[in-house]
Design a protein around this motif. Structure first.
Motif, mmCIF file in Angstrom:
data_model
loop_
_atom_site.group_PDB
_atom_site.id
_atom_site.type_symbol
_atom_site.label_atom_id
_atom_site.label_comp_id
_atom_site.label_asym_id
_atom_site.label_seq_id
_atom_site.Cartn_x
_atom_site.Cartn_y
_atom_site.Cartn_z
ATOM 1 N N VAL A 62 0.842 -1.192 0.000
ATOM 2 C CA VAL A 62 0.000 0.000 0.000
ATOM 3 C C VAL A 62 0.880 1.246 0.000
ATOM 4 C CG1 VAL A 62 -1.911 -1.133 1.169
ATOM 5 C CG2 VAL A 62 -0.160 -0.002 2.509
ATOM 6 N N PRO A 63 0.373 2.363 -0.547
ATOM 7 C CA PRO A 63 1.162 3.592 -0.603
ATOM 8 C C PRO A 63 1.641 4.024 0.782
ATOM 9 C CG PRO A 63 -0.769 3.788 -1.995
ATOM 10 C CD PRO A 63 -0.935 2.515 -1.207
ATOM 11 N N GLU A 64 2.868 4.505 0.842
ATOM 12 C CA GLU A 64 3.510 5.056 2.030
ATOM 13 C C GLU A 64 3.902 4.001 3.075
ATOM 14 O OE1 GLU A 64 0.580 8.202 3.022
ATOM 15 O OE2 GLU A 64 2.195 9.581 2.487
ATOM 16 N N THR A 65 3.077 2.972 3.262
ATOM 17 C CA THR A 65 3.405 1.945 4.245
ATOM 18 C C THR A 65 4.291 0.858 3.647
ATOM 19 O OG1 THR A 65 1.326 2.331 5.420
ATOM 20 C CG2 THR A 65 2.436 0.241 5.846
ATOM 21 N N GLY A 66 4.085 0.518 2.369
ATOM 22 C CA GLY A 66 4.874 -0.524 1.727
ATOM 23 C C GLY A 66 4.248 -1.895 1.878
ATOM 24 N N PHE A 243 -1.143 0.385 -5.157
ATOM 25 C CA PHE A 243 -1.974 -0.292 -4.170
ATOM 26 C C PHE A 243 -2.265 -1.677 -4.728
ATOM 27 C CE2 PHE A 243 -5.981 -1.663 -2.375
ATOM 28 C CZ PHE A 243 -5.964 -1.215 -1.061
ATOM 29 N N ASP A 244 -1.873 -2.725 -3.995
ATOM 30 C CA ASP A 244 -2.042 -4.095 -4.477
ATOM 31 C C ASP A 244 -2.238 -4.999 -3.270
ATOM 32 O OD1 ASP A 244 -1.990 -6.594 -5.623
ATOM 33 O OD2 ASP A 244 -0.143 -6.274 -6.759
ATOM 34 N N VAL A 245 -3.477 -5.390 -2.997
ATOM 35 C CA VAL A 245 -3.804 -6.102 -1.770
ATOM 36 C C VAL A 245 -4.639 -7.346 -2.072
ATOM 37 C CG1 VAL A 245 -5.122 -5.969 0.379
ATOM 38 C CG2 VAL A 245 -3.690 -4.060 -0.322
ATOM 39 N N THR A 246 -4.284 -8.450 -1.445
ATOM 40 C CA THR A 246 -5.042 -9.694 -1.555
ATOM 41 C C THR A 246 -5.550 -10.094 -0.183
ATOM 42 O OG1 THR A 246 -3.743 -10.469 -3.438
ATOM 43 C CG2 THR A 246 -4.949 -12.131 -2.198
#
Length: 279
Positions: A62-66, A243-246
């Protein structure tokens, strides 16, 4: 307390709440082999409306958090959540626990946080709206905490190019994989046919992605043989990075109990934010 702890903890909490976006669905198994991809996705999304609680595993970036990993159990009514999260790119400071209970959010960072909080390992923020000034200072965290996380699982129904990719096993379950893209404008256009409560819930979920600077989502959805969404992947090109989340759903509709941390180990975040604003 150093500003880096505030930014890191708040950012990770926001990421975790945004990432709690999918929801496993429930329903009887009567999927027809002739069902179109759009109809199959719509059926799974419709079943998500009855979800009361779920347990899920999350991985992604995720942006900023990694890079992030998390596992969480949450209840929709009443709102409650317990999540253990690891922001992998932040080293020892990346591990934390998030609890949402009784209209309060607790952020626990263990030893790393305790070093910054005079030995206390939890920060508390009141989400009841009693202190609007502190809420404004805390940014998006309070508003995100009030979201219904089941709404993102309905978004693929707004896609005009949804298609069946194939069949795959996910966490030991046979699933059918669907994929499509959808813009936030297209999702909003579909809200006019929904009731007021549904519109308001989905508008709040859409705003999460607007706040990230995303206007188009690429979605993958894995549906089990009982018309339950077993896994969801959401990707977007956000202003501050990808942003790339599963999310993989492990259990659902089971009792959820979340306890607040001991008061002696907790610092009030609202008061801390007031001090930062004044200082």
């Amino acid at each position: 307390m150093r500003g880096s702890v505030r930014r890191g903890t708040t950012g990770a909490a926001l990421a975790a709440l945004v990432l709690g976006g999918g929801a496993v669905s429930c329903g009887k198994s009567d999927e027809s082999p002739k069902m179109t991809p759009a109809a199959a996705v719509a059926k799974a999304a419709k079943n998500a409306e009855t979800i009361t609680s779920l347990t899920y595993r999350m991985t992604g970036k995720v942006p900023e958090t990694g890079r992030v990993e998390a596992e969480a159990t949450m209840s929709m009514k009443p709102p409650a959540m317990s999540m253990k999260m690891n922001a992998l790119d932040q080293g020892a400071d990346g591990k934390m626990e998030i609890r949402l209970v009784d209209q309060a959010m607790y952020l626990g960072g263990g030893e790393a946080t305790a070093k910054e909080l005079d030995g206390k390992s939890w920060m508390k923020f009141d989400l009841s709206g009693a202190d609007k000034g502190a809420a404004a200072g805390a940014g998006k965290v309070p508003s995100q905490a009030g979201q219904d996380p089941s709404q993102e699982s309905t978004f693929l129904t707004g896609s005009k190019d949804v298609k069946k990719v194939g069949t795959e096993k996910v966490d030991g379950v046979d699933t059918t994989h669907y994929k499509g893209t959808v813009t936030l404008d297209e999702l909003r256009a579909g809200l006019k046919d929904q009731d007021k409560e549904t519109r308001e819930k989905r508008e709040k979920s859409l705003k999460q992605y607007e706040d990230l600077g995303a206007d188009k989502l690429t979605m993958d959805m894995w549906v089990g043989p009982d018309d339950r969404t077993k896994q969801v992947r959401v990707r977007a090109a956000a202003d501050k990075g990808p942003f790339d989340v599963t999310l993989t759903f492990l259990d659902y509709n089971k009792p959820v109990t979340v306890k607040a941390p001991p008061a002696k180990d907790t610092v009030d975040l609202a008061g801390m934010m007031k001090e930062l604003q004044e200082g």
